[in-house]
Design a protein around this motif. Structure first.
Motif, PDB file in Angstrom:
ATOM      1  N   GLY A 152       0.806  -1.211   0.000  1.00 44.65           N
ATOM      2  CA  GLY A 152       0.000   0.000   0.000  1.00 44.65           C
ATOM      3  C   GLY A 152       0.837   1.257   0.000  1.00 44.65           C
ATOM      4  N   SER A 175      -0.067   1.461  -9.214  1.00 42.49           N
ATOM      5  CA  SER A 175      -0.646   0.291  -8.556  1.00 42.49           C
ATOM      6  C   SER A 175       0.264  -0.912  -8.750  1.00 42.49           C
ATOM      7  CB  SER A 175      -2.021  -0.025  -9.150  1.00 42.49           C
ATOM      8  OG  SER A 175      -2.912   1.022  -8.894  1.00 42.49           O
ATOM      9  N   GLY A 176       0.302  -1.750  -7.746  1.00 38.72           N
ATOM     10  CA  GLY A 176       1.060  -2.984  -7.843  1.00 38.72           C
ATOM     11  C   GLY A 176       2.498  -2.893  -7.364  1.00 38.72           C
ATOM     12  N   LYS A 201       3.093   7.102  -7.676  1.00 41.19           N
ATOM     13  CA  LYS A 201       3.257   5.662  -7.439  1.00 41.19           C
ATOM     14  C   LYS A 201       2.148   4.904  -8.142  1.00 41.19           C
ATOM     15  CE  LYS A 201       2.836   1.979  -4.113  1.00 41.19           C
ATOM     16  NZ  LYS A 201       1.544   1.378  -4.393  1.00 41.19           N
ATOM     17  N   ASN A 233       1.006   5.676  -0.942  1.00 36.58           N
ATOM     18  CA  ASN A 233       1.076   6.526  -2.132  1.00 36.58           C
ATOM     19  C   ASN A 233       2.183   7.542  -1.944  1.00 36.58           C
ATOM     20  OD1 ASN A 233      -1.244   5.642  -3.758  1.00 36.58           O
ATOM     21  ND2 ASN A 233      -2.385   6.257  -1.942  1.00 36.58           N
TER      22      ASN A 233
END
Length: 122
Positions: A50, A75-76, A73, A52
């Motif tokens: 998780g 996803s993943g 940032k 950002n």
């Protein structure tokens, strides 16, 4: 009981991240990658995978033009192990135009359609 957060920033490590960056990676992005890893390494701050992070910088287009971008940032990417490609560049100018209208709101469909021309500096 309150847990105080201790800074894990190490100036030598930060400067090494800048010195060892690959071509096309700005100093700002190298430092954001370094700081994101510090945040991601502390499970009290970020759940696995998780978090950002972002940073404003400039990037060169394929024509050699320098343009303002926002590295966000993706996803993943896990913050603890993120690499510079985990913060893709989004051109700021097209996004600013979308928000420059009289109501300063943008529908999801219009924003999504606009991304094809905004992502990546080239």
């Amino acid at each position: 009981m309150t847990r105080l957060m201790k800074s894990r920033w190490n100036e030598e490590d930060a400067q090494r991240a800048v010195a060892e960056r690959k071509p096309g990676v700005s100093e700002a992005l190298a430092l954001r990658t370094y700081s994101a890893r510090l945040l991601g390494a502390d499970p009290c701050l970020v759940l696995h995978g998780g978090g950002n992070t972002s940073v404003k910088a400039t990037a060169l287009t394929s024509l050699g033009e320098e343009v303002p971008v926002l590295h966000v940032k993706g996803s993943g990417w896990d913050l603890a192990t993120i690499e510079p490609p985990g913060h893709p560049a989004v051109r700021i100018a097209p996004l600013a135009k979308l928000l420059g209208g009289p109501d300063a709101t943008v529908g999801v469909e219009k924003m999504t359609d606009s991304f094809s021309g905004a992502i990546h500096p080239e």
